[in-house]
Design a protein around this motif. Structure first.
Motif, mmCIF file in Angstrom:
data_model
loop_
_atom_site.group_PDB
_atom_site.id
_atom_site.type_symbol
_atom_site.label_atom_id
_atom_site.label_comp_id
_atom_site.label_asym_id
_atom_site.label_seq_id
_atom_site.Cartn_x
_atom_site.Cartn_y
_atom_site.Cartn_z
ATOM 1 N N LYS A 312 1.011 -1.165 0.055
ATOM 2 C CA LYS A 312 0.130 0.001 -0.089
ATOM 3 C C LYS A 312 0.805 1.340 -0.248
ATOM 4 O O LYS A 312 0.430 2.203 -0.588
ATOM 5 C CB LYS A 312 -0.790 0.114 1.328
ATOM 6 N N ALA A 313 1.937 1.364 0.624
ATOM 7 C CA ALA A 313 2.950 2.171 0.843
ATOM 8 C C ALA A 313 3.625 2.406 -0.584
ATOM 9 O O ALA A 313 3.782 3.583 -1.377
ATOM 10 C CB ALA A 313 4.010 2.444 1.772
ATOM 11 N N ILE A 314 4.205 1.528 -1.177
ATOM 12 C CA ILE A 314 4.741 1.612 -2.495
ATOM 13 C C ILE A 314 3.778 1.822 -3.808
ATOM 14 O O ILE A 314 4.203 2.656 -4.641
ATOM 15 C CB ILE A 314 5.259 -0.002 -2.798
ATOM 16 N N GLU A 315 2.268 1.488 -3.858
ATOM 17 C CA GLU A 315 1.374 1.647 -4.646
ATOM 18 C C GLU A 315 1.225 3.486 -4.597
ATOM 19 O O GLU A 315 1.194 3.844 -5.581
ATOM 20 C CB GLU A 315 0.077 0.857 -4.233
ATOM 21 N N ALA A 316 1.070 3.950 -3.450
ATOM 22 C CA ALA A 316 1.016 5.353 -3.148
ATOM 23 C C ALA A 316 2.194 5.959 -3.845
ATOM 24 O O ALA A 316 2.125 6.969 -4.526
ATOM 25 C CB ALA A 316 0.661 5.732 -1.851
ATOM 26 N N TYR A 317 3.432 5.658 -3.318
ATOM 27 C CA TYR A 317 4.589 6.235 -3.976
ATOM 28 C C TYR A 317 4.756 6.218 -5.337
ATOM 29 O O TYR A 317 4.780 7.172 -6.031
ATOM 30 C CB TYR A 317 5.928 5.443 -3.284
ATOM 31 N N HIS A 340 11.435 12.162 -7.372
ATOM 32 C CA HIS A 340 11.763 11.395 -6.216
ATOM 33 C C HIS A 340 12.066 12.454 -5.011
ATOM 34 O O HIS A 340 11.445 12.208 -4.039
ATOM 35 C CB HIS A 340 12.720 10.250 -6.276
ATOM 36 N N ASN A 341 12.905 13.170 -5.167
ATOM 37 C CA ASN A 341 13.291 14.127 -4.190
ATOM 38 C C ASN A 341 12.338 15.096 -3.792
ATOM 39 O O ASN A 341 12.187 15.531 -2.567
ATOM 40 C CB ASN A 341 14.839 14.651 -4.602
ATOM 41 N N TYR A 342 11.598 15.433 -4.967
ATOM 42 C CA TYR A 342 10.725 16.569 -4.679
ATOM 43 C C TYR A 342 9.562 16.051 -3.975
ATOM 44 O O TYR A 342 9.047 16.859 -3.083
ATOM 45 C CB TYR A 342 10.230 17.123 -6.098
ATOM 46 N N ILE A 343 8.823 14.956 -4.050
ATOM 47 C CA ILE A 343 7.884 14.434 -3.325
ATOM 48 C C ILE A 343 8.097 14.188 -2.000
ATOM 49 O O ILE A 343 7.177 14.080 -1.302
ATOM 50 C CB ILE A 343 7.140 13.213 -4.216
ATOM 51 N N TYR A 344 9.252 13.952 -2.009
ATOM 52 C CA TYR A 344 9.744 13.474 -0.174
ATOM 53 C C TYR A 344 9.825 14.963 0.405
ATOM 54 O O TYR A 344 9.305 15.294 1.302
ATOM 55 C CB TYR A 344 10.930 12.791 -0.221
ATOM 56 N N SER A 345 10.571 15.875 -0.136
ATOM 57 C CA SER A 345 10.978 17.103 0.578
ATOM 58 C C SER A 345 9.920 17.904 0.633
ATOM 59 O O SER A 345 9.892 18.893 1.723
ATOM 60 C CB SER A 345 12.066 17.724 -0.441
ATOM 61 N N PHE A 346 9.261 17.824 -0.201
ATOM 62 C CA PHE A 346 7.905 18.799 -0.010
ATOM 63 C C PHE A 346 6.594 18.429 0.384
ATOM 64 O O PHE A 346 5.354 18.668 0.176
ATOM 65 C CB PHE A 346 7.542 19.443 -1.607
ATOM 66 N N GLY A 347 6.880 17.129 1.150
ATOM 67 C CA GLY A 347 5.673 16.466 1.928
ATOM 68 C C GLY A 347 4.492 15.800 1.190
ATOM 69 O O GLY A 347 3.712 15.688 1.624
ATOM 70 N N ILE A 348 4.828 15.662 -0.015
ATOM 71 C CA ILE A 348 3.643 14.885 -0.706
ATOM 72 C C ILE A 348 3.413 13.458 -0.426
ATOM 73 O O ILE A 348 2.472 13.063 -0.040
ATOM 74 C CB ILE A 348 4.190 14.683 -2.239
ATOM 75 N N LEU A 349 4.609 12.861 0.062
ATOM 76 C CA LEU A 349 4.532 11.413 0.320
ATOM 77 C C LEU A 349 3.723 11.117 1.739
ATOM 78 O O LEU A 349 3.055 10.258 1.613
ATOM 79 C CB LEU A 349 5.917 10.704 0.221
ATOM 80 N N ILE A 350 4.136 11.855 2.706
ATOM 81 C CA ILE A 350 3.666 11.962 3.885
ATOM 82 C C ILE A 350 2.127 12.104 4.171
ATOM 83 O O ILE A 350 1.750 11.696 5.269
ATOM 84 C CB ILE A 350 4.501 12.631 4.893
ATOM 85 N N GLN A 351 1.421 12.858 2.996
ATOM 86 C CA GLN A 351 0.327 13.063 3.095
ATOM 87 C C GLN A 351 -0.601 12.010 2.460
ATOM 88 O O GLN A 351 -1.745 12.001 2.755
ATOM 89 C CB GLN A 351 -0.123 14.242 2.149
ATOM 90 N N MET A 352 -0.066 11.186 2.004
ATOM 91 C CA MET A 352 -0.620 10.078 1.006
ATOM 92 C C MET A 352 -1.281 8.961 1.972
ATOM 93 O O MET A 352 -0.514 8.405 2.633
ATOM 94 C CB MET A 352 0.263 9.544 -0.041
ATOM 95 N N GLU A 353 -2.469 8.544 1.771
ATOM 96 C CA GLU A 353 -3.058 7.548 2.253
ATOM 97 C C GLU A 353 -2.313 6.211 2.021
ATOM 98 O O GLU A 353 -2.119 6.256 0.829
ATOM 99 C CB GLU A 353 -4.714 7.266 2.005
#
Length: 777
Positions: A312-317, A340-353
């Protein structure tokens, strides 16, 4: 009087005034920059959703744009009711398994062999999923290797990636200048008789393979269950090491309620900051604004070549990575690094269900060790990250000693390691025999169990195995009526509805009331084998232990092994049923129970190695024989640990089957088949083999302290002592674990004589609750 006109004095700034103004300007610029960075950082790491924020226009361009409904699936771009219709051409996905995804287009035979063979040697039993060229374009020998390994766990997609020029094969040395399409990824499943799917053309523009692979990986991820662990990695420069420190976790042993952690890895090398020239160029090209570096310039570079986590985390990533391409249109080689670095550093990933937590790993820690340029492993003869004698790549010590890295990525960056791996490749190809049966070995076992292509089925005397049910195995040596009834009826009272498989004396040696009881319950999931005769219904099997010159305590393990062959992906418990009482259903405990095998310690109040040495000479002699050590040496090794009970196991059928076969192998090779050998072999397997090598990558082997899990091996003590230790609740006469919770299963219940009358009353209640109904009714 003559008046002289004097000019007004010209205004001028002193040097101090000019310096003061310059300081003010610089301070304004710096404070403004700090304000912007702080505000952006605050928004990124404290906001709930970007779309909920009211931002100033000068900040809006820095922040990721996430649609109100979240990041869509890559297939939503088609604006029709489309689904992924791409199917593998070799092998089949196993939804319950863990998986590793890699691009194999353009790999040579030695690359495939190195990746597959070293990965399997670590004990990884999950799926290995590759994309490749079409089979008629593969280098010599590659298709044969892929076809061979596809029999168990290798999945291949041929010709799913095509170059911008469709007639051109995608070559690895052209990956940075050739854009590609994905062939046949989306469509609609056919409802026609011929079963042909309607397939759509790739709806996205051609892009580099480094970008396109994430959409292909996303489609593959949909074939796995939520708890499966998935690793995305480069196959062309990666191999795996036995006894690696961590692996990617064990999805098969974790429930869906476990935290969903996405693992990202820092790059190694001199240019490790995003503000370096090369990395800055990637970000600016992708996001078209140099000001983005104001916030990201000092962030460490994260590599998109190795990422893992639960499905579920990999699919969201992967959804987020595809969306970045759609947002930016950046199609060139290495734009995926910017994404890859943008979606981590700007908080996209941590928001994702689907992502509960993100763990970033320092280079040389975690499952994947990326070697990198300009960082030679053997610099100044250092041994912190490299063993120059064995060529083992090590993880950083991190305070707990040196351990082999599991996955070694970019091995070709270090000249010495590259030479050693080349030699390894040559050896693997020389030893590769495609006529051998496929095994997915569990590394600590020193014997291979029967291949699942060689299934053995047995015929019981009464009852019938139900392959898709959980099961309890037990030998009832004496088969005393009340003991058997208390065991079986308490199991059913607990709510367990699976099979209860038992071995009893021959029919003519049992009481008629016991025969009636067993015949009745054989119609309700009890499976009975009488005596030492066992009828092989399917397959060819020759007993490895001499059943005429062996004690029952040893012989039973070969019977348990044969019984386990009758079951599929189930949980199985082995215990001594003659003195067992179920207080609740142990199979209802959902605590990471898939590829787990549990072992159980004896209570120190019941049995320790000093008691064995002093009071149980026969068992201690068997221990010295199997361990091949004298009394002093053996006691020094074992005096600080606890005795493991040889009649209590609980875990996954596949792991238990392999363990039992290895145990039989130990009995056979040690020629230890007499009294005490069950204790000797089980403790040897743990303290000499499993303890030294650890659980393999895909398996969780767990030793439980007494009174710490679902089987309480019992304490022969007074009720007063048990109550004093909070191990017995007198009000409802319940045995407790050390944490105060009810013990689901208690062994040796008759060792406490004060409880015998209580169990007699409970047996009466159970007989009334589960009466024997004549078959004709």
């Amino acid at each position: 009087r003559q008046y002289r006109k004097e000019s007004m004095p010209k205004p001028h700034l002193s040097r101090w005034s000019i310096a003061f103004l310059l300081v003010l300007v610089v301070a304004y610029v710096i404070l403004s920059s700090i304000y912007v960075d702080t505000l952006v950082g605050s928004i990124i790491f404290t906001r709930n959703h970007v779309t909920e924020m009211d931002l100033d226009d000068h900040l809006r361009h820095l922040l990721p744009q996430i649609p109100p409904g979240g990041i869509p699936s890559p297939s939503d771009i088609l604006l029709v009711n489309a689904s992924t219709v791409l199917k593998p051409t070799l092998g089949a996905h196993r939804p319950d398994q863990d998986a590793i995804f890699a691009i194999g287009d353009g790999l040579a035979l030695k690359d495939f062999a190195l990746f597959i063979v070293t990965l399997r040697s670590t004990g990884f039993e999950g799926d290995i999923v590759f994309s490749t060229w079409p089979r008629d374009s593969l280098p010599s020998g590659v298709f044969e290797v892929l076809e061979h390994y596809s029999k168990v766990g290798l999945v291949v997609y041929e010709n799913a990636i095509i170059a911008d020029n469709e007639d051109q094969l995608m070559r690895l040395d052209e990956v940075n200048r050739t854009n590609v399409w994905l062939r046949g990824l989306y469509g609609q499943s056919s409802q026609t008789d011929d079963g042909t799917d309607e397939v759509y053309l790739d709806p996205r523009p051609a892009r580099s393979l480094g970008i396109a692979r994430f959409e292909l990986f996303w489609a593959w991820s949909k074939n796995y269950k939520t708890q499966s662990r998935i690793l995305l990695i480069d196959a062309k420069d990666t191999y795996f090491q036995i006894d690696g420190e961590v692996g990617i976790g064990v999805g098969m042993t974790c429930t869906e309620s476990s935290p969903s952690i996405l693992h990202l890895y820092e790059e190694n090398g001199k240019e490790v900051k995003l503000g370096s020239i090369e990395n800055r160029a990637h970000l600016v090209e992708a996001y078209k604004d140099k000001r983005i570096m104001r916030f990201l310039h000092n962030q460490n570079v994260l590599t998109p070549a190795s990422t893992h986590g639960p499905r579920k985390a990999i699919e969201a990533y992967l959804r987020a990575m595809v969306q970045q391409f759609d947002n930016t249109g950046c199609a060139s080689y290495q734009c995926e690094w910017a994404f890859h670095n943008y979606i981590y550093s700007f908080g996209i990933l941590i928001q994702m269900e689907g992502i509960d937590y993100i763990k970033t790993h320092l280079q040389g820690t975690g499952a994947v060790n990326s070697i990198g340029y300009n960082v030679p492993l053997n610099a100044n003869n250092q041994t912190e990250l490299f063993n120059a004698e064995t060529y083992a790549v090590l993880n950083r010590r991190m305070g707990h000693g040196a351990h082999n890295s599991w996955a070694v990525h970019q091995y070709d960056r270090d000249p010495d390691l590259h030479d050693a791996v080349d030699d390894m490749m040559d050896y693997i190809l020389k030893e590769l025999n495609l006529s051998d049966p496929i095994h997915t070995p569990i590394s600590f076992f020193h014997a291979e169990s029967t291949s699942r292509d060689e299934i053995i089925r047995t015929n019981p005397t009464m009852g019938k195995h139900r392959p898709n049910e959980d099961a309890i195995f037990s030998f009832l040596f004496d088969a005393i009526l009340d003991d058997v009834r208390l065991f079986i009826l308490s199991v059913r009272k607990s709510g367990f509805e699976g099979d209860i498989v038992i071995n009893t004396p021959l029919r003519e040696e049992m009481h008629s009331d016991l025969i009636d009881f067993l015949e009745h319950h054989s119609r309700h999931g009890v499976v009975i084998y009488e005596g030492f005769q066992i009828d092989i219904d399917e397959g060819d099997y020759a007993f490895r232990l001499d059943m005429e010159d062996i004690i029952v305590e040893v012989a039973k393990f070969e019977y348990f092994y044969l019984w386990a062959q009758n079951y599929e992906e189930n949980q199985i418990m082995i215990l001594d049923g003659e003195y067992a009482y179920f207080q609740s259903n142990p199979f209802s405990l959902k605590d990471c129970g898939r590829l787990t095998l549990n072992f159980y310690e004896e209570s120190k109040y019941t049995l320790d190695f000093n008691v064995l040495r002093v009071d149980n000479k026969e068992i201690w002699d068997a221990m010295m024989h199997v361990f091949d050590k004298d009394t002093k040496t053996l006691y020094e090794q074992l005096k600080e640990v606890n005795v493991i009970n040889p009649t209590a196991f609980f875990g996954h059928q596949r792991v238990l089957e392999k363990y039992l076969f290895s145990l039989i192998d130990l009995f056979e090779t040690s020629k230890c088949v007499y009294y005490g050998c069950d204790y000797a072999a089980v403790n040897f397997m743990w303290y000499e083999e499993i303890t030294h090598t650890g659980s393999p990558i895909s398996v969780n082997l767990r030793l439980n302290h007494h009174g710490g899990h679902v089987i309480n091996t019992g304490i022969p003590a007074s009720l007063k002592f048990l109550q004093k230790k909070n191990l017995f609740y007198y009000e409802d006469k319940t045995y407790l674990n050390w944490d105060g919770e009810r013990s689901p299963v208690v062994l040796r219940v008759y060792q406490n004589h004060q409880m015998q009358s209580i169990f007699a009353e409970r047996l009466k209640d159970l007989i009334q609750e589960f009466p024997i109904v004549p078959f004709d009714k």
